[in-house]
Design an enzyme around this catalytic site. Sequence first.
Site, PDB file in Angstrom:
ATOM      1  N   CYS A 259     -11.180   3.054  -0.682  1.00 28.60           N
ATOM      2  CA  CYS A 259      -9.772   3.316  -0.358  1.00 28.60           C
ATOM      3  C   CYS A 259      -9.513   2.592   0.957  1.00 28.60           C
ATOM      4  O   CYS A 259     -10.309   2.716   1.899  1.00 28.60           O
ATOM      5  CB  CYS A 259      -9.533   4.816  -0.196  1.00 28.60           C
ATOM      6  SG  CYS A 259      -7.938   5.223   0.552  1.00 28.60           S
ATOM      7  N   THR A 260      -8.430   1.849   1.020  1.00 33.69           N
ATOM      8  CA  THR A 260      -8.213   1.020   2.210  1.00 33.69           C
ATOM      9  C   THR A 260      -7.959   1.858   3.470  1.00 33.69           C
ATOM     10  O   THR A 260      -8.207   1.395   4.579  1.00 33.69           O
ATOM     11  CB  THR A 260      -7.055   0.026   1.984  1.00 33.69           C
ATOM     12  OG1 THR A 260      -5.921   0.731   1.448  1.00 33.69           O
ATOM     13  CG2 THR A 260      -7.463  -1.056   1.001  1.00 33.69           C
TER      14      THR A 260
ATOM     15  N   CYS B 126      -4.353  -1.426  -2.268  1.00 36.98           N
ATOM     16  CA  CYS B 126      -4.534   0.013  -2.492  1.00 36.98           C
ATOM     17  C   CYS B 126      -5.386   0.175  -3.742  1.00 36.98           C
ATOM     18  O   CYS B 126      -4.968  -0.225  -4.837  1.00 36.98           O
ATOM     19  CB  CYS B 126      -3.144   0.636  -2.692  1.00 36.98           C
ATOM     20  SG  CYS B 126      -3.145   2.378  -3.118  1.00 36.98           S
TER      21      CYS B 126
ATOM     22  N   ASP C 289       0.860  -1.196   0.000  1.00 39.22           N
ATOM     23  CA  ASP C 289       0.000   0.000   0.000  1.00 39.22           C
ATOM     24  C   ASP C 289       0.889   1.236   0.000  1.00 39.22           C
ATOM     25  O   ASP C 289       2.053   1.181   0.400  1.00 39.22           O
ATOM     26  CB  ASP C 289      -0.940   0.022   1.215  1.00 39.22           C
ATOM     27  CG  ASP C 289      -1.926   1.196   1.164  1.00 39.22           C
ATOM     28  OD1 ASP C 289      -2.376   1.552   0.052  1.00 39.22           O
ATOM     29  OD2 ASP C 289      -2.222   1.791   2.214  1.00 39.22           O
TER      30      ASP C 289
END
Length: 266
Positions: A181-182, A70, A7
Amino acid sequence: MKVGFFDSGVGGITLLSYARDNAAGEDYVFYADEDNVPYGTKTAEEICALTYRAVSCLVECGCKAVVIACNTATSAAIEYLRYKFQDMPVIGIEPAVKPAVTHTGHRRVLVMATPLTVREAKLRQLIDRFDQEGQVDLLPMPELVTFAEREEFSGNRVRDYIARSLDGFSLEEYSDLVLGCTHFNYFKDTMASLLPESTAIIDGSAGTVNHLVHMLKQRGIDGGGRGNVEFLISGRPALPGSDFAKKAERLMSRAREMREITRGTL
Ligand code: DGL
């Protein structure tokens, strides 16, 4: 051999936490590109170059598969990465538009993501495939990445930012909020407190990890680990007991707490 997770920063730890709890027979290496976060305000070309560097590093560490944890890097670089690393599974995460639209009936779906994910063709194509009735709205939320990176998950500033961003939407009309979105998964409690009870909050963690598990099995390369995790900060090892390793542990447990917040009917 390990499974690599990548990420731009700490957002993908939410996905790693899900993987460790649901695919505990693997060992993991998590690469956080802390030197370059955020990605959501960069160009697709910059993201391709940074992501290529990160995945190359994970390959050098002996990873048998890599998860791009991501949404932003997936939308900018997944095809490029798959072309560059043809012998290894490269799995991406995408906003959970399909389950949201399937579930929604005639109500609306709101997808929150970074500015890059919102403007890239990949999300547009995904929406065109599943959203026949024009029910999906998009909302860029770049500041949440900054808040998450400094572990500011609650308080007035966070709440005001989310409330202000939602201002203008008739929230009762929305059956689903998709976290695209993480980094956003850490804010599920505040979001839940601002949304009507009937609005489900969903993200792509389960779908992505299920896909990973399936892919590893299919190739006969699953298992052999015990849920161990190592961390790399832009390629440099974060030793056990280091500040980053401690931060990552705190974030894994916050990620688990946020997963327990179930909202809506999904
Ligand atoms: N966590 C990332 C995502 O899922 C990107 C956040 C950023 O670096 O802007 O989109």
